[in-house]
Motif scaffolding. Structure first.
Motif, PDB file in Angstrom:
ATOM      1  N   PHE A 227     -12.473  -3.251   3.004  1.00 45.24           N
ATOM      2  CA  PHE A 227     -11.833  -3.606   1.744  1.00 45.24           C
ATOM      3  C   PHE A 227     -11.057  -4.895   1.937  1.00 45.24           C
ATOM      4  CE2 PHE A 227     -11.922   1.017   1.913  1.00 45.24           C
ATOM      5  CZ  PHE A 227     -12.336   1.392   0.642  1.00 45.24           C
ATOM      6  N   THR A 228     -10.868  -5.638   0.845  1.00 44.83           N
ATOM      7  CA  THR A 228      -9.838  -6.667   0.911  1.00 44.83           C
ATOM      8  C   THR A 228      -8.502  -5.928   0.841  1.00 44.83           C
ATOM      9  OG1 THR A 228      -9.588  -7.049  -1.465  1.00 44.83           O
ATOM     10  CG2 THR A 228     -11.312  -8.339  -0.316  1.00 44.83           C
ATOM     11  N   LEU A 229      -7.457  -6.522   1.361  1.00 49.69           N
ATOM     12  CA  LEU A 229      -6.154  -5.859   1.333  1.00 49.69           C
ATOM     13  C   LEU A 229      -5.703  -5.612  -0.096  1.00 49.69           C
ATOM     14  CD1 LEU A 229      -3.636  -4.720   2.649  1.00 49.69           C
ATOM     15  CD2 LEU A 229      -2.793  -7.063   2.943  1.00 49.69           C
ATOM     16  N   ARG A 230      -5.919  -6.575  -0.965  1.00 42.79           N
ATOM     17  CA  ARG A 230      -5.533  -6.379  -2.368  1.00 42.79           C
ATOM     18  C   ARG A 230      -6.360  -5.264  -3.007  1.00 42.79           C
ATOM     19  NH1 ARG A 230      -4.014 -11.352  -5.898  1.00 42.79           N
ATOM     20  NH2 ARG A 230      -3.182  -9.574  -7.003  1.00 42.79           N
ATOM     21  N   GLU A 231      -7.631  -5.201  -2.704  1.00 43.36           N
ATOM     22  CA  GLU A 231      -8.492  -4.144  -3.231  1.00 43.36           C
ATOM     23  C   GLU A 231      -8.009  -2.775  -2.746  1.00 43.36           C
ATOM     24  OE1 GLU A 231     -13.290  -3.185  -3.083  1.00 43.36           O
ATOM     25  OE2 GLU A 231     -12.404  -4.403  -1.499  1.00 43.36           O
ATOM     26  N   PHE A 232      -7.672  -2.658  -1.465  1.00 42.36           N
ATOM     27  CA  PHE A 232      -7.207  -1.393  -0.907  1.00 42.36           C
ATOM     28  C   PHE A 232      -5.894  -0.953  -1.545  1.00 42.36           C
ATOM     29  CE2 PHE A 232      -5.627   1.465   2.484  1.00 42.36           C
ATOM     30  CZ  PHE A 232      -6.732   2.289   2.595  1.00 42.36           C
ATOM     31  N   SER A 233      -5.097  -1.911  -1.999  1.00 39.77           N
ATOM     32  CA  SER A 233      -3.821  -1.580  -2.639  1.00 39.77           C
ATOM     33  C   SER A 233      -3.968  -1.367  -4.146  1.00 39.77           C
ATOM     34  CB  SER A 233      -2.779  -2.666  -2.356  1.00 39.77           C
ATOM     35  OG  SER A 233      -3.082  -3.849  -3.072  1.00 39.77           O
ATOM     36  N   GLY A 234      -5.210  -1.413  -4.649  1.00 44.17           N
ATOM     37  CA  GLY A 234      -5.448  -1.144  -6.063  1.00 44.17           C
ATOM     38  C   GLY A 234      -5.445  -2.369  -6.948  1.00 44.17           C
ATOM     39  N   GLU A 235      -5.552  -3.542  -6.354  1.00 46.72           N
ATOM     40  CA  GLU A 235      -5.545  -4.794  -7.113  1.00 46.72           C
ATOM     41  C   GLU A 235      -6.847  -5.539  -6.866  1.00 46.72           C
ATOM     42  OE1 GLU A 235      -2.138  -7.032  -5.887  1.00 46.72           O
ATOM     43  OE2 GLU A 235      -0.769  -5.366  -6.186  1.00 46.72           O
ATOM     44  N   GLY A 236      -6.985  -6.665  -7.532  1.00 43.95           N
ATOM     45  CA  GLY A 236      -8.133  -7.521  -7.309  1.00 43.95           C
ATOM     46  C   GLY A 236      -7.690  -8.858  -6.771  1.00 43.95           C
ATOM     47  N   GLY A 237      -8.661  -9.632  -6.304  1.00 41.87           N
ATOM     48  CA  GLY A 237      -8.385 -10.986  -5.849  1.00 41.87           C
ATOM     49  C   GLY A 237      -8.130 -11.090  -4.364  1.00 41.87           C
ATOM     50  N   ASP A 238      -7.991 -12.321  -3.926  1.00 41.67           N
ATOM     51  CA  ASP A 238      -7.814 -12.642  -2.516  1.00 41.67           C
ATOM     52  C   ASP A 238      -6.362 -12.969  -2.204  1.00 41.67           C
ATOM     53  OD1 ASP A 238     -10.570 -12.457  -2.240  1.00 41.67           O
ATOM     54  OD2 ASP A 238     -10.889 -14.630  -2.297  1.00 41.67           O
ATOM     55  N   ILE A 239      -6.028 -12.901  -0.930  1.00 45.03           N
ATOM     56  CA  ILE A 239      -4.763 -13.426  -0.428  1.00 45.03           C
ATOM     57  C   ILE A 239      -5.119 -14.743   0.243  1.00 45.03           C
ATOM     58  CG2 ILE A 239      -2.834 -13.103   1.166  1.00 45.03           C
ATOM     59  CD1 ILE A 239      -3.095 -10.086   0.663  1.00 45.03           C
ATOM     60  N   GLY A 240      -4.732 -15.829  -0.397  1.00 43.71           N
ATOM     61  CA  GLY A 240      -5.131 -17.157   0.046  1.00 43.71           C
ATOM     62  C   GLY A 240      -4.512 -17.572   1.366  1.00 43.71           C
TER      63      GLY A 240
ATOM     64  N   VAL B 128       0.032   1.920   2.221  1.00 41.35           N
ATOM     65  CA  VAL B 128       0.189   2.568   3.530  1.00 41.35           C
ATOM     66  C   VAL B 128      -0.008   4.084   3.439  1.00 41.35           C
ATOM     67  CG1 VAL B 128       2.723   2.785   3.485  1.00 41.35           C
ATOM     68  CG2 VAL B 128       1.521   2.584   5.680  1.00 41.35           C
ATOM     69  N   ASP B 129       0.434   4.703   2.367  1.00 36.79           N
ATOM     70  CA  ASP B 129       0.220   6.147   2.236  1.00 36.79           C
ATOM     71  C   ASP B 129      -1.266   6.468   2.076  1.00 36.79           C
ATOM     72  OD1 ASP B 129       2.906   6.847   2.562  1.00 36.79           O
ATOM     73  OD2 ASP B 129       3.321   6.596   0.422  1.00 36.79           O
ATOM     74  N   ARG B 130      -1.982   5.647   1.323  1.00 31.22           N
ATOM     75  CA  ARG B 130      -3.437   5.825   1.194  1.00 31.22           C
ATOM     76  C   ARG B 130      -4.099   5.685   2.561  1.00 31.22           C
ATOM     77  NH1 ARG B 130      -7.799   1.926  -1.962  1.00 31.22           N
ATOM     78  NH2 ARG B 130      -9.600   3.171  -1.367  1.00 31.22           N
ATOM     79  N   LEU B 131      -3.656   4.713   3.337  1.00 28.20           N
ATOM     80  CA  LEU B 131      -4.186   4.497   4.668  1.00 28.20           C
ATOM     81  C   LEU B 131      -3.938   5.720   5.554  1.00 28.20           C
ATOM     82  CD1 LEU B 131      -4.053   1.247   6.641  1.00 28.20           C
ATOM     83  CD2 LEU B 131      -3.320   3.331   7.745  1.00 28.20           C
ATOM     84  N   LEU B 132      -2.723   6.227   5.523  1.00 29.50           N
ATOM     85  CA  LEU B 132      -2.386   7.413   6.322  1.00 29.50           C
ATOM     86  C   LEU B 132      -3.222   8.624   5.898  1.00 29.50           C
ATOM     87  CD1 LEU B 132       1.452   6.993   6.632  1.00 29.50           C
ATOM     88  CD2 LEU B 132      -0.179   7.075   8.522  1.00 29.50           C
ATOM     89  N   ASN B 133      -3.439   8.788   4.598  1.00 30.74           N
ATOM     90  CA  ASN B 133      -4.257   9.903   4.122  1.00 30.74           C
ATOM     91  C   ASN B 133      -5.703   9.756   4.564  1.00 30.74           C
ATOM     92  OD1 ASN B 133      -2.155  11.219   2.838  1.00 30.74           O
ATOM     93  ND2 ASN B 133      -2.478  10.182   0.903  1.00 30.74           N
ATOM     94  N   ALA B 134      -6.207   8.517   4.566  1.00 33.27           N
ATOM     95  CA  ALA B 134      -7.599   8.275   4.944  1.00 33.27           C
ATOM     96  C   ALA B 134      -7.814   8.417   6.449  1.00 33.27           C
ATOM     97  CB  ALA B 134      -8.025   6.887   4.476  1.00 33.27           C
TER      98      ALA B 134
END
Length: 161
Positions: free
Chosen positions: A113-126, A151-157
């Motif tokens: 995932f992109t980090l923004r995608e994993f956090s529920g957002e779209g787009g890139d971190i430039g 981070v909680d999603r990450l811990l659950n996964a």
């Protein structure tokens, strides 16, 4: 032990910030013992052994993270594909990096995932390289915000089991 691999172009700024923030967040949530965080660069100019950029170290210091000049060296993931294969989850800074990793056999089956995608957002971190401290601060804050949201999603996964 599960491994999160954080990826950017050169592994001297964004992925460094994400790695140190995520390690700290996991330690605060007692996830440090079960999840390892690594980082690497996937771009053509990624090299083994580069130090974290001065701007990265400065903006981390502003938030209480003192990363010594010799406290981190970069990893070229094109040369160390075993790190890709060992990852349980890969977080990239851009969609382009995500797509590049998809071309590696070692990535087969690993969630990317992109980090923004994993956090529920779209787009890139430039990439803040060569843009000054203000851009590095904004990048640092965006990375920290995305990690705090996810981070909680990450811990659950990746938690025990």
């Amino acid at each position: 032990m599960k491994t999160v691999l954080v990826v950017c172009h050169a592994n001297t700024a964004r992925s460094v910030m994400a790695q140190v923030f995520l390690e700290r967040m996991l330690a605060e949530r007692e996830g440090a013992g079960t999840i390892r965080v690594r980082s690497g660069g996937i771009g053509n100019f990624a090299r083994d052994g580069m130090i974290a950029s001065l701007d990265t170290r400065l903006v981390l210091r502003e938030v209480g993270i003192h990363l010594a000049e010799d406290g981190f060296t970069s990893t070229d993931l094109r040369r160390h594909r075993h790190l890709i294969a060992e990852a349980s989850l890969i977080l990239t800074m851009t969609e382009e990096q995500k797509q590049a990793l998809g071309g590696y056999d070692e990535c087969n089956g690993t969630p990317v995932f992109t980090l923004r995608e994993f956090s529920g957002e779209g787009g890139d971190i430039g990439d803040p390289a060569m843009q000054g401290e203000e851009v590095f601060r904004a990048c640092r804050d965006e990375i920290r915000r995305c990690l705090e949201r996810s981070v909680d999603r990450l811990l659950n996964a990746l938690g025990p089991g």
